[in-house]
Scaffold this motif. Structure first.
Motif, PDB file in Angstrom:
ATOM      1  N   UNK A   1       0.821  -1.204   0.000  1.00 45.15           N
ATOM      2  CA  UNK A   1       0.000   0.000   0.000  1.00 45.15           C
ATOM      3  C   UNK A   1       0.863   1.266   0.000  1.00 45.15           C
ATOM      4  N   UNK A   2       2.059   1.164   0.591  1.00 41.24           N
ATOM      5  CA  UNK A   2       2.961   2.315   0.605  1.00 41.24           C
ATOM      6  C   UNK A   2       3.378   2.718  -0.805  1.00 41.24           C
ATOM      7  N   UNK A   3       3.450   1.741  -1.712  1.00 40.35           N
ATOM      8  CA  UNK A   3       3.805   2.062  -3.100  1.00 40.35           C
ATOM      9  C   UNK A   3       2.730   2.933  -3.745  1.00 40.35           C
ATOM     10  N   UNK A   4       1.482   2.647  -3.431  1.00 41.01           N
ATOM     11  CA  UNK A   4       0.401   3.486  -3.965  1.00 41.01           C
ATOM     12  C   UNK A   4       0.421   4.878  -3.343  1.00 41.01           C
ATOM     13  N   UNK A   5       0.653   4.930  -2.027  1.00 38.29           N
ATOM     14  CA  UNK A   5       0.551   6.209  -1.310  1.00 38.29           C
ATOM     15  C   UNK A   5       1.740   7.122  -1.569  1.00 38.29           C
ATOM     16  N   UNK A   6       2.959   6.564  -1.479  1.00 38.39           N
ATOM     17  CA  UNK A   6       4.145   7.416  -1.502  1.00 38.39           C
ATOM     18  C   UNK A   6       4.840   7.472  -2.860  1.00 38.39           C
ATOM     19  N   UNK A   7       4.561   6.505  -3.725  1.00 34.70           N
ATOM     20  CA  UNK A   7       5.232   6.496  -5.031  1.00 34.70           C
ATOM     21  C   UNK A   7       4.277   6.769  -6.183  1.00 34.70           C
ATOM     22  N   UNK A   8       3.000   6.941  -5.841  1.00 35.94           N
ATOM     23  CA  UNK A   8       2.027   7.290  -6.863  1.00 35.94           C
ATOM     24  C   UNK A   8       1.814   6.217  -7.909  1.00 35.94           C
ATOM     25  N   UNK A   9       2.060   4.963  -7.572  1.00 33.22           N
ATOM     26  CA  UNK A   9       1.888   3.867  -8.537  1.00 33.22           C
ATOM     27  C   UNK A   9       0.405   3.678  -8.873  1.00 33.22           C
ATOM     28  N   UNK A  10       0.120   3.455 -10.146  1.00 29.72           N
ATOM     29  CA  UNK A  10      -1.259   3.180 -10.570  1.00 29.72           C
ATOM     30  C   UNK A  10      -1.581   1.703 -10.460  1.00 29.72           C
ATOM     31  N   UNK A  11      -0.562   0.855 -10.598  1.00 30.43           N
ATOM     32  CA  UNK A  11      -0.734  -0.593 -10.475  1.00 30.43           C
ATOM     33  C   UNK A  11       0.586  -1.204 -10.024  1.00 30.43           C
ATOM     34  N   UNK A  12       0.498  -2.345  -9.393  1.00 27.71           N
ATOM     35  CA  UNK A  12       1.680  -3.066  -8.936  1.00 27.71           C
ATOM     36  C   UNK A  12       1.779  -4.403  -9.642  1.00 27.71           C
ATOM     37  N   UNK A  13       2.989  -4.781  -9.982  1.00 23.66           N
ATOM     38  CA  UNK A  13       3.243  -6.150 -10.430  1.00 23.66           C
ATOM     39  C   UNK A  13       3.690  -6.959  -9.214  1.00 23.66           C
ATOM     40  N   UNK A  14       3.080  -8.129  -9.044  1.00 24.21           N
ATOM     41  CA  UNK A  14       3.419  -8.999  -7.914  1.00 24.21           C
ATOM     42  C   UNK A  14       3.846 -10.347  -8.473  1.00 24.21           C
ATOM     43  N   UNK A  15       5.015 -10.816  -8.045  1.00 21.78           N
ATOM     44  CA  UNK A  15       5.577 -12.067  -8.558  1.00 21.78           C
ATOM     45  C   UNK A  15       5.609 -13.116  -7.463  1.00 21.78           C
ATOM     46  N   UNK A  16       4.964 -14.252  -7.726  1.00 22.98           N
ATOM     47  CA  UNK A  16       5.031 -15.400  -6.824  1.00 22.98           C
ATOM     48  C   UNK A  16       5.953 -16.436  -7.461  1.00 22.98           C
ATOM     49  N   UNK A  17       7.154 -16.547  -6.938  1.00 20.52           N
ATOM     50  CA  UNK A  17       8.150 -17.432  -7.545  1.00 20.52           C
ATOM     51  C   UNK A  17       7.782 -18.903  -7.377  1.00 20.52           C
ATOM     52  N   UNK A  18       7.161 -19.250  -6.270  1.00 16.52           N
ATOM     53  CA  UNK A  18       6.787 -20.644  -6.051  1.00 16.52           C
ATOM     54  C   UNK A  18       5.733 -21.094  -7.054  1.00 16.52           C
ATOM     55  N   UNK A  19       4.774 -20.241  -7.334  1.00 18.65           N
ATOM     56  CA  UNK A  19       3.737 -20.563  -8.316  1.00 18.65           C
ATOM     57  C   UNK A  19       4.184 -20.236  -9.748  1.00 18.65           C
ATOM     58  N   UNK A  20       5.288 -19.465  -9.845  1.00 15.86           N
ATOM     59  CA  UNK A  20       5.758 -18.969 -11.138  1.00 15.86           C
ATOM     60  C   UNK A  20       4.644 -18.184 -11.835  1.00 15.86           C
ATOM     61  N   UNK A  21       4.000 -17.302 -11.073  1.00 14.78           N
ATOM     62  CA  UNK A  21       2.895 -16.499 -11.586  1.00 14.78           C
ATOM     63  C   UNK A  21       3.158 -15.020 -11.323  1.00 14.78           C
TER      64      UNK A  21
END
Length: 320
Positions: free
Chosen positions: A278-298
């Motif tokens: 949530x800090x990325x949205x608040x302090x960095x003004x991000x419109x969307x985040x990429x999230x990587x799950x290495x175990x699921x490779x997703x």
């Protein structure tokens, strides 16, 4: 690694610790949490024999702590205090070197260890010759931690270690504390009355009240599986913020929309907490985040509204 069996300690008519039993696993960070006067510091001091219990036993690696000298016991434990406890007439290097000198390390090994710890704790070697009064509060606390770690103890005891710092310095040192690789190999028992600090730093939390254990468990256990109304009441005022700090993005995975395209170097690991995301949205003004799950490779791409919707679905599922 540490086993506390039915330990009690009274001061006059006041029972500070009352039939307390607790087990701490190796390389675990256990937080003793509770209001002032609940017995946290008293229990910590009995682990390294600064105080003697009235009844009960304490074992470290299955050995009763009373079967060895107090000096030997303490030399194999690091101890960090709120006010650092640095010797004012010793330089930074001399303060860090106290226990290695007592253990008769050779000079070359001591010097190498001092420089190693200064680097790890983000203090340049120019601080070696400085004295505690020449340092800021945050720098003093780093030196206090370096001194506790100098002789490479397997156990670290910490009594309100960040309590005297201002909020900004405290937050920075807590981040450094979490990232410090040296601490990942320690068994740590930390005393605090700060609920946020406990939930950020603890693998396990022991909530105490009136000298007794109310509940011991992982942070999410206390939040979502409280053992009594007392636990719920103790956390209620800060509940939402604590949930953000405890829940990792991987827990929300099935409620998050699928992503598209290759992962960027800025992709957040799925073990990131919701609070940090949530800090990325608040302090960095991000419109969307990429999230990587290495175990699921997703890989998933998430907007703020989608992330919060997943959080409330998770909460609904947990309560159900």
């Amino acid at each position: 690694m540490i086993k506390i069996q039915e330990v009690s300690k009274s001061f006059g008519d006041r029972k500070a610790v009352d039939q307390l039993s607790l087990e701490i696993r190796a390389e675990e960070n256990l937080i003793l949490l509770g209001a002032s006067g609940c017995g946290k510091t008293t229990m910590l001091k009995m682990i390294n024999r600064l105080l003697t219990p009235d009844t009960g036993q304490i074992f470290i690696n299955n050995k009763n702590i009373w079967d060895q000298s107090a000096v030997d016991l303490r030399r194999n434990m690091g101890y960090v205090l709120q006010n650092t406890g640095l010797f004012p007439h010793y330089s930074v290097a001399q303060n860090i070197a106290i226990v290695p000198h007592l253990l008769k390390w050779d000079k070359k090994r001591i010097e190498k260890r001092i420089d190693e710890l200064l680097e790890k704790l983000h203090l340049s070697t120019r601080y070696r010759s400085m004295y505690p009064h020449e340092l800021s509060g945050g720098q003093q606390q780093r030196v206090g931690l370096a001194r506790a770690l100098a002789a490479e103890p397997s156990i670290l005891l910490m009594d309100e270690p960040f309590g005297a710092l201002d909020n900004v310095t405290r937050a920075k040192i807590q981040e450094e504390f979490i990232a410090l690789d040296e601490l990942k190999r320690k068994t740590i028992i930390m005393v605090t009355h700060d609920v946020q600090e406990a939930f950020e730093l603890g693998d396990q939390i022991c909530l105490m009240d009136k000298g007794k254990v109310v509940q011991t468990g992982a942070p999410e256990d206390l939040l979502f599986r409280p053992s009594s109304p007392l636990v719920t009441d103790f956390l209620n005022e800060q509940r939402l913020q604590l949930e953000f700090k405890v829940i990792q993005l991987q827990a929300l995975w099935k409620w998050l929309p699928p992503g598209s395209g290759p992962a960027t170097t800025a992709a957040l690991p799925s073990k990131t907490t919701l609070w940090r995301a949530l800090a990325y949205f608040k302090y960095r003004g991000a419109e969307a985040l990429q999230i990587l799950d290495r175990e699921r490779n997703e890989l998933k791409a998430v907007q703020f509204e989608q992330l919060m919707a997943a959080f409330y679905q998770y909460k609904k599922n947990i309560v159900a």
